[in-house]
Design a protein around this motif. Structure first.
Motif, short mmCIF file in Angstrom:
data_model
loop_
_atom_site.label_atom_id
_atom_site.label_comp_id
_atom_site.label_asym_id
_atom_site.label_seq_id
_atom_site.Cartn_x
_atom_site.Cartn_y
_atom_site.Cartn_z
N ASP A 126 0.11 6.98 -46.26
CA ASP A 126 -0.14 7.73 -45.02
C ASP A 126 1.15 8.06 -44.29
OD1 ASP A 126 -3.16 7.43 -44.98
OD2 ASP A 126 -2.57 5.33 -44.98
N VAL A 127 2.14 7.17 -44.44
CA VAL A 127 3.41 7.29 -43.70
C VAL A 127 4.57 7.19 -44.67
CG1 VAL A 127 4.96 6.08 -42.11
CG2 VAL A 127 2.57 6.37 -41.52
N ILE A 128 5.58 8.01 -44.45
CA ILE A 128 6.83 7.90 -45.19
C ILE A 128 7.91 7.46 -44.19
CG2 ILE A 128 8.57 9.12 -46.53
CD1 ILE A 128 6.38 10.95 -47.57
N TYR A 129 8.49 6.29 -44.45
CA TYR A 129 9.48 5.71 -43.55
C TYR A 129 10.87 5.98 -44.12
CZ TYR A 129 11.15 2.23 -40.09
OH TYR A 129 11.77 1.59 -39.02
N ILE A 130 11.68 6.76 -43.38
CA ILE A 130 13.00 7.18 -43.83
C ILE A 130 14.04 6.11 -43.47
CG2 ILE A 130 14.71 9.01 -43.78
CD1 ILE A 130 11.92 9.82 -44.87
N VAL A 131 14.63 5.48 -44.49
CA VAL A 131 15.59 4.40 -44.27
C VAL A 131 16.86 4.63 -45.11
CG1 VAL A 131 15.67 1.91 -43.82
CG2 VAL A 131 13.48 2.97 -44.28
N VAL A 132 17.28 5.87 -45.18
CA VAL A 132 18.50 6.23 -45.90
C VAL A 132 19.65 6.39 -44.90
CG1 VAL A 132 17.26 7.34 -47.80
CG2 VAL A 132 17.85 8.68 -45.77
N PRO A 133 20.89 6.61 -45.35
CA PRO A 133 21.99 6.83 -44.40
C PRO A 133 21.68 7.95 -43.40
CG PRO A 133 22.88 6.44 -46.57
CD PRO A 133 21.39 6.51 -46.74
N THR A 134 22.18 7.81 -42.20
CA THR A 134 21.88 8.72 -41.10
C THR A 134 22.06 10.18 -41.46
OG1 THR A 134 22.53 7.01 -39.52
CG2 THR A 134 22.46 9.28 -38.71
N GLY A 135 23.12 10.50 -42.19
CA GLY A 135 23.39 11.88 -42.54
C GLY A 135 22.37 12.50 -43.47
N LEU A 136 21.49 11.68 -44.04
CA LEU A 136 20.44 12.16 -44.94
C LEU A 136 19.06 12.13 -44.30
CD1 LEU A 136 21.60 10.36 -48.23
CD2 LEU A 136 22.02 12.74 -47.55
N HIS A 137 18.96 11.66 -43.07
CA HIS A 137 17.66 11.55 -42.41
C HIS A 137 16.91 12.88 -42.37
CE1 HIS A 137 18.27 7.55 -40.00
NE2 HIS A 137 18.34 7.39 -41.31
N ALA A 138 17.59 13.93 -41.94
CA ALA A 138 16.91 15.21 -41.77
C ALA A 138 16.36 15.71 -43.10
CB ALA A 138 17.86 16.24 -41.17
N LYS A 139 17.15 15.63 -44.15
CA LYS A 139 16.74 16.12 -45.47
C LYS A 139 15.43 15.48 -45.92
CE LYS A 139 18.31 16.37 -50.29
NZ LYS A 139 19.47 16.10 -51.20
N TYR A 140 15.36 14.17 -45.83
CA TYR A 140 14.19 13.48 -46.37
C TYR A 140 13.04 13.38 -45.36
CZ TYR A 140 17.13 12.66 -50.34
OH TYR A 140 17.94 12.86 -51.43
N ALA A 141 13.35 13.40 -44.07
CA ALA A 141 12.27 13.44 -43.08
C ALA A 141 11.51 14.76 -43.17
CB ALA A 141 12.83 13.23 -41.68
N ILE A 142 12.25 15.84 -43.36
CA ILE A 142 11.60 17.15 -43.51
C ILE A 142 10.78 17.19 -44.80
CG2 ILE A 142 12.06 19.61 -43.90
CD1 ILE A 142 14.50 19.27 -42.02
N ARG A 143 11.33 16.63 -45.87
CA ARG A 143 10.59 16.58 -47.13
C ARG A 143 9.30 15.76 -46.97
NH1 ARG A 143 14.14 15.44 -52.40
NH2 ARG A 143 15.16 17.27 -51.46
N ALA A 144 9.38 14.68 -46.21
CA ALA A 144 8.19 13.85 -45.96
C ALA A 144 7.15 14.63 -45.17
CB ALA A 144 8.59 12.58 -45.21
N ALA A 145 7.59 15.33 -44.12
CA ALA A 145 6.66 16.12 -43.31
C ALA A 145 6.01 17.21 -44.13
CB ALA A 145 7.41 16.73 -42.12
N ASN A 146 6.78 17.85 -45.01
CA ASN A 146 6.23 18.90 -45.85
C ASN A 146 5.24 18.37 -46.87
OD1 ASN A 146 7.68 20.91 -44.53
ND2 ASN A 146 9.38 20.87 -45.98
N ALA A 147 5.29 17.08 -47.12
CA ALA A 147 4.30 16.45 -48.01
C ALA A 147 3.01 16.14 -47.26
CB ALA A 147 4.87 15.17 -48.62
N GLY A 148 3.01 16.43 -45.96
CA GLY A 148 1.81 16.23 -45.17
C GLY A 148 1.59 14.80 -44.72
N LYS A 149 2.66 13.98 -44.75
CA LYS A 149 2.56 12.58 -44.35
C LYS A 149 3.24 12.36 -43.00
CE LYS A 149 0.64 11.62 -48.32
NZ LYS A 149 -0.79 11.21 -48.43
N HIS A 150 2.74 11.38 -42.25
CA HIS A 150 3.38 11.03 -40.99
C HIS A 150 4.78 10.50 -41.28
CE1 HIS A 150 -0.42 11.62 -38.97
NE2 HIS A 150 -1.00 10.78 -39.80
N VAL A 151 5.70 10.70 -40.34
CA VAL A 151 7.10 10.36 -40.57
C VAL A 151 7.56 9.29 -39.58
CG1 VAL A 151 9.46 11.22 -40.68
CG2 VAL A 151 7.56 12.69 -41.40
N TRP A 152 8.04 8.19 -40.12
CA TRP A 152 8.77 7.20 -39.34
C TRP A 152 10.22 7.31 -39.77
CZ3 TRP A 152 5.22 2.27 -40.17
CH2 TRP A 152 3.98 2.50 -39.55
#
Length: 361
Positions: free
Chosen positions: A103-129
């Motif tokens: 249900d949720v994708i929790y982004i715990v990568v280096p700060t400079g990569l947060h946007a890349k993978y948070a957007i990918r998570a949102a586009n997968a239709g999952k809630h983003v932490w």
């Protein structure tokens, strides 16, 4: 290198038995549905803090992982009973869109990569932490917010302190002002790191830097303690080890001025140990020391009031609060806009330090 989930499993020599693991039980002992959480990035914070905390949450459960390190997979699967179909690489994490156990994708990568993978998570239709700090720039923060709104998913930033009970008392005092108006506050956080390893935290491109890593705690505390947004900032940055801190700051001092006239003095460093929030008011004072460690947050006020409500596990409390906002379809406690406000100021702090000028906000 593009590595599929299948090649992950194959490359680590996992036996067929792993694919026969039972599906995760997404219901608590009381029969209430739990939110399935997938951790993206299996570094130290995920492995030693978040994953163990998920074992004691009431409203969420670790059901998936995303990693670029195939060798980590067998250990995680064995320890947390994660089936093959819930293991992803960074290249295949978009497939989570088809996984009802997450249900949720929790982004715990280096700060400079947060946007890349948070957007990918949102586009997968999952809630983003998204772990703090939200991203490297205000523009990146905005892109995450827009992606989550577009996909109609909730976004929350991992500011665990805003869930911590003693801190919540201080947040409440910003409105009730039991000791009168705030005159000044001091927020200091630092650790004496003798010989820091060459990790992403020393890499400016990946969002490294003491202000991003630690200083954001002092900055966020200045904002939630006053209940105001600063109108100007000045700052200085320095290092005693220029051979190590070639790209990032070792120590940052910043001063924030607020509309009420309150002034916050912030300091963060990996060259000195310090950990206190001290608030001086018209009719008294209060403090938390330590104010943002994983455990043991406590303090007192000038009239003898103690701030010592025990918290079993800050991260578990944070994730349960965020899970409840999904289950009950209520606003999250720490939305993306909150994270973006800090990053806007962080960028101003770096500019102020570089130009040696006061920056109006």
């Amino acid at each position: 290198m593009s590595i599929t989930r299948r090649s992950f499993i194959k490359s680590t020599g996992l036996a067929l038995g792993y694919s026969l693991l039972p599906l995760s039980n997404l219901y608590s002992n009381s029969g209430q549905k739990q939110i399935g959480v997938c951790l993206v990035g299996l570094g130290n914070y995920s492995s030693t803090v978040l994953a163990p905390a998920l074992q004691i949450t009431k409203h969420c459960k670790l059901t998936g992982i995303v990693t670029g390190s195939p060798w980590k997979i067998p250990k995680w699967q064995k320890r947390y009973s994660i089936p093959d179909q819930n293991v992803y690489s960074y290249d295949t994490m978009h497939e989570i869109a088809n996984n009802p156990e997450i249900d949720v994708i929790y982004i715990v990568v280096p700060t400079g990569l947060h946007a890349k993978y948070a957007i990918r998570a949102a586009n997968a239709g999952k809630h983003v932490w998204c772990e703090k700090p939200m991203a490297k720039t205000e523009v990146e923060c905005l892109s995450i917010i827009e992606a989550c709104k577009k996909n109609k998913v909730k976004l929350t930033i991992g500011y665990r302190m805003q869930h911590e009970l003693n801190t919540k008392t201080i947040i409440g005092w910003a409105k009730t002002k039991p000791y009168g108006n705030i005159k000044t506050l001091r927020a200091e956080i630092g650790y004496n790191v003798g010989n820091p390893a060459r990790t992403w935290r020393l890499d400016s491109e990946l969002g490294g830097g003491t202000m991003y890593d630690l200083g954001v705690y002092a900055l966020n505390a200045s904002r939630y303690t006053t209940g105001e947004e600063p109108i100007s900032v000045s700052a200085k940055q320095m290092t005693t080890r220029p051979d190590i801190f070639t790209e990032t700051d070792e120590t940052t001092h910043f001063t924030l001025t607020f509309p009420s006239g309150a002034i916050a003095f912030g300091k963060t460093s990996v060259g000195k140990s310090m950990h206190e929030l001290y608030v001086d008011c018209e009719n008294g004072w209060y403090t938390l020391a330590p104010f943002s460690m994983y455990a043991g947050v406590q303090g007192k006020a000038s009239d003898g009031t103690l701030l010592n409500i025990p918290v079993r596990n800050q991260q578990a409390l944070q994730m349960d609060d965020d899970a409840l906002s999904i289950l009950n379809n209520t606003p999250v406690m720490v939305p993306g806009e909150e994270g973006m406000k800090d990053i806007r100021i962080v960028e101003a702090i770096y500019k102020a330090a570089k130009t040696d000028t006061e920056i109006k906000l």
